[in-house]
Design a protein around this motif. Structure first.
Motif, PDB file in Angstrom:
ATOM      1  N   LEU A  20       0.676   4.031  -2.890  1.00 17.37           N
ATOM      2  CA  LEU A  20       0.379   5.426  -2.541  1.00 17.37           C
ATOM      3  C   LEU A  20       1.469   6.362  -3.064  1.00 17.37           C
ATOM      4  O   LEU A  20       1.175   7.459  -3.547  1.00 17.37           O
ATOM      5  CB  LEU A  20       0.209   5.576  -1.028  1.00 17.37           C
ATOM      6  CG  LEU A  20      -1.084   4.983  -0.455  1.00 17.37           C
ATOM      7  CD1 LEU A  20      -1.027   4.943   1.068  1.00 17.37           C
ATOM      8  CD2 LEU A  20      -2.310   5.767  -0.930  1.00 17.37           C
ATOM      9  N   LYS A  46       0.869   6.665  -6.704  1.00 15.74           N
ATOM     10  CA  LYS A  46      -0.314   7.495  -6.948  1.00 15.74           C
ATOM     11  C   LYS A  46       0.001   8.987  -6.794  1.00 15.74           C
ATOM     12  O   LYS A  46      -0.557   9.808  -7.511  1.00 15.74           O
ATOM     13  CB  LYS A  46      -1.439   7.055  -5.994  1.00 15.74           C
ATOM     14  CG  LYS A  46      -2.792   7.616  -6.328  1.00 15.74           C
ATOM     15  CD  LYS A  46      -3.335   7.065  -7.633  1.00 15.74           C
ATOM     16  CE  LYS A  46      -4.750   7.573  -7.844  1.00 15.74           C
ATOM     17  NZ  LYS A  46      -5.156   7.595  -9.224  1.00 15.74           N
ATOM     18  N   LYS A  47       0.924   9.323  -5.896  1.00 10.52           N
ATOM     19  CA  LYS A  47       1.338  10.730  -5.754  1.00 10.52           C
ATOM     20  C   LYS A  47       1.969  11.244  -7.037  1.00 10.52           C
ATOM     21  O   LYS A  47       1.780  12.392  -7.419  1.00 10.52           O
ATOM     22  CB  LYS A  47       2.341  10.886  -4.605  1.00 10.52           C
ATOM     23  CG  LYS A  47       1.723  10.916  -3.252  1.00 10.52           C
ATOM     24  CD  LYS A  47       2.781  11.135  -2.191  1.00 10.52           C
ATOM     25  CE  LYS A  47       2.185  10.985  -0.813  1.00 10.52           C
ATOM     26  NZ  LYS A  47       3.204  11.041   0.242  1.00 10.52           N
ATOM     27  N   MET A  86      -7.490  -3.694   0.620  1.00 10.57           N
ATOM     28  CA  MET A  86      -6.602  -2.553   0.395  1.00 10.57           C
ATOM     29  C   MET A  86      -7.081  -1.732  -0.799  1.00 10.57           C
ATOM     30  O   MET A  86      -7.154  -0.499  -0.727  1.00 10.57           O
ATOM     31  CB  MET A  86      -5.170  -3.039   0.153  1.00 10.57           C
ATOM     32  CG  MET A  86      -4.192  -1.930  -0.183  1.00 10.57           C
ATOM     33  SD  MET A  86      -2.565  -2.538  -0.716  1.00 10.57           S
ATOM     34  CE  MET A  86      -2.937  -3.142  -2.372  1.00 10.57           C
ATOM     35  N   ARG A 146     -10.352   0.230   0.133  1.00  7.06           N
ATOM     36  CA  ARG A 146     -10.207   1.387   1.019  1.00  7.06           C
ATOM     37  C   ARG A 146      -9.503   2.559   0.337  1.00  7.06           C
ATOM     38  O   ARG A 146      -9.604   3.693   0.788  1.00  7.06           O
ATOM     39  CB  ARG A 146      -9.567   0.968   2.331  1.00  7.06           C
ATOM     40  CG  ARG A 146      -8.140   1.028   2.486  1.00  7.06           C
ATOM     41  CD  ARG A 146      -7.610   0.712   3.888  1.00  7.06           C
ATOM     42  NE  ARG A 146      -6.351   0.034   3.734  1.00  7.06           N
ATOM     43  CZ  ARG A 146      -6.163  -1.271   3.773  1.00  7.06           C
ATOM     44  NH1 ARG A 146      -7.167  -2.074   4.030  1.00  7.06           N
ATOM     45  NH2 ARG A 146      -4.986  -1.779   3.579  1.00  7.06           N
ATOM     46  N   ASN A 147      -8.826   2.301  -0.770  1.00  7.66           N
ATOM     47  CA  ASN A 147      -8.126   3.361  -1.494  1.00  7.66           C
ATOM     48  C   ASN A 147      -8.796   3.745  -2.810  1.00  7.66           C
ATOM     49  O   ASN A 147      -8.251   4.546  -3.572  1.00  7.66           O
ATOM     50  CB  ASN A 147      -6.681   2.924  -1.774  1.00  7.66           C
ATOM     51  CG  ASN A 147      -5.840   2.945  -0.524  1.00  7.66           C
ATOM     52  OD1 ASN A 147      -5.499   3.999  -0.015  1.00  7.66           O
ATOM     53  ND2 ASN A 147      -5.515   1.765  -0.006  1.00  7.66           N
ATOM     54  N   ASN A 148      -9.962   3.176  -3.067  1.00  9.31           N
ATOM     55  CA  ASN A 148     -10.678   3.428  -4.324  1.00  9.31           C
ATOM     56  C   ASN A 148      -9.861   3.052  -5.550  1.00  9.31           C
ATOM     57  O   ASN A 148      -9.871   3.749  -6.560  1.00  9.31           O
ATOM     58  CB  ASN A 148     -11.144   4.894  -4.404  1.00  9.31           C
ATOM     59  CG  ASN A 148     -12.158   5.217  -3.351  1.00  9.31           C
ATOM     60  OD1 ASN A 148     -13.092   4.453  -3.125  1.00  9.31           O
ATOM     61  ND2 ASN A 148     -11.974   6.331  -2.675  1.00  9.31           N
ATOM     62  N   TRP A 149      -9.138   1.923  -5.437  1.00  8.18           N
ATOM     63  CA  TRP A 149      -8.424   1.340  -6.570  1.00  8.18           C
ATOM     64  C   TRP A 149      -9.252   0.169  -7.066  1.00  8.18           C
ATOM     65  O   TRP A 149     -10.127  -0.326  -6.362  1.00  8.18           O
ATOM     66  CB  TRP A 149      -7.030   0.856  -6.159  1.00  8.18           C
ATOM     67  CG  TRP A 149      -6.145   1.916  -5.581  1.00  8.18           C
ATOM     68  CD1 TRP A 149      -6.128   3.244  -5.889  1.00  8.18           C
ATOM     69  CD2 TRP A 149      -5.140   1.739  -4.579  1.00  8.18           C
ATOM     70  NE1 TRP A 149      -5.172   3.899  -5.152  1.00  8.18           N
ATOM     71  CE2 TRP A 149      -4.543   3.002  -4.336  1.00  8.18           C
ATOM     72  CE3 TRP A 149      -4.665   0.637  -3.864  1.00  8.18           C
ATOM     73  CZ2 TRP A 149      -3.515   3.190  -3.422  1.00  8.18           C
ATOM     74  CZ3 TRP A 149      -3.637   0.825  -2.954  1.00  8.18           C
ATOM     75  CH2 TRP A 149      -3.072   2.093  -2.740  1.00  8.18           C
ATOM     76  N   GLU A 170       0.830  -1.206   0.000  1.00  5.54           N
ATOM     77  CA  GLU A 170       0.000   0.000   0.000  1.00  5.54           C
ATOM     78  C   GLU A 170       0.865   1.256   0.000  1.00  5.54           C
ATOM     79  O   GLU A 170       0.579   2.216  -0.723  1.00  5.54           O
ATOM     80  CB  GLU A 170      -0.933  -0.020   1.214  1.00  5.54           C
ATOM     81  CG  GLU A 170      -1.958   1.089   1.210  1.00  5.54           C
ATOM     82  CD  GLU A 170      -3.033   0.857   2.261  1.00  5.54           C
ATOM     83  OE1 GLU A 170      -4.098   1.480   2.124  1.00  5.54           O
ATOM     84  OE2 GLU A 170      -2.825   0.065   3.209  1.00  5.54           O
ATOM     85  N   GLU A 171       1.912   1.239   0.778  1.00  6.13           N
ATOM     86  CA  GLU A 171       2.853   2.362   0.826  1.00  6.13           C
ATOM     87  C   GLU A 171       3.442   2.617  -0.563  1.00  6.13           C
ATOM     88  O   GLU A 171       3.528   3.760  -1.017  1.00  6.13           O
ATOM     89  CB  GLU A 171       3.964   2.000   1.815  1.00  6.13           C
ATOM     90  CG  GLU A 171       4.778   3.130   2.338  1.00  6.13           C
ATOM     91  CD  GLU A 171       5.742   2.596   3.393  1.00  6.13           C
ATOM     92  OE1 GLU A 171       6.946   2.522   3.076  1.00  6.13           O
ATOM     93  OE2 GLU A 171       5.292   2.251   4.506  1.00  6.13           O
TER      94      GLU A 171
END
Length: 156
Positions: free
Chosen positions: A57, A60-61, A106, A109-112, A53-54
């Motif tokens: 993310l 995604k940034k 995962m 919760r992250n809208n993936w 997830e890290e």
């Protein structure tokens, strides 16, 4: 299960060796990620998910408008499930299913997006239908895998 420093370092090496800037430089609209096949039997699942997830993310940034597709990892062959223990290369599809469930959580919760790739590559008993080593797909199965993913994406 408590994670060992070796497990954490292994995952960190993977994260360090994937150059997010090189992915970002091509500015893909869609990013498909499958990670965990090699470590699912000997690395703590929660640690794997946390570091996965890290990584995503961070990606995604760099690519805020990209669609992220998290792909479940494939099952293993019956031969791999029947080995004596993890030290001799035993993998359990029940552990893979548990990991894939955590991937789905995962992604949600992250809208993936989450792609369940397993139905397209399982045999009638729920095992990987063709493999080079009992864990990784054979060359021929990759074509089936690709076609299955394209069908899933067409339906979405």
């Amino acid at each position: 299960m408590e994670s060992s420093n070796k497990e954490i370092k292994y995952i960190q090496v993977i994260n360090e060796n994937i150059d997010i800037s090189s992915v970002a430089s091509i500015a893909p609209e869609n990013v498909y990620i499958m990670m965990g096949t090699n470590g699912v039997m000997w690395t703590d699942k929660d640690t794997m998910i946390e570091m996965y997830e890290e990584f995503v993310l961070s990606l995604k940034k760099s690519l805020p408008s990209a669609n992220i597709y998290i792909m479940g990892i494939p099952p293993v062959t019956a031969e791999r499930e029947s080995r004596a223990d993890v030290a001799s290369g035993k993998y359990l599809n029940s552990d893979i299913n548990s990991y894939n469930s955590k991937l789905l959580d995962m992604a949600s919760r992250n809208n993936w997006y989450y792609l369940d790739v397993c139905p397209g590559i399982k045999d009638s008993n729920g095992h990987l239908s063709s493999s080079t080593d009992g864990v990784h797909m054979s060359k021929n199965l990759y074509s089936t895998f690709k076609e299955y993913i394209l069908v899933i994406l067409t339906v979405k």
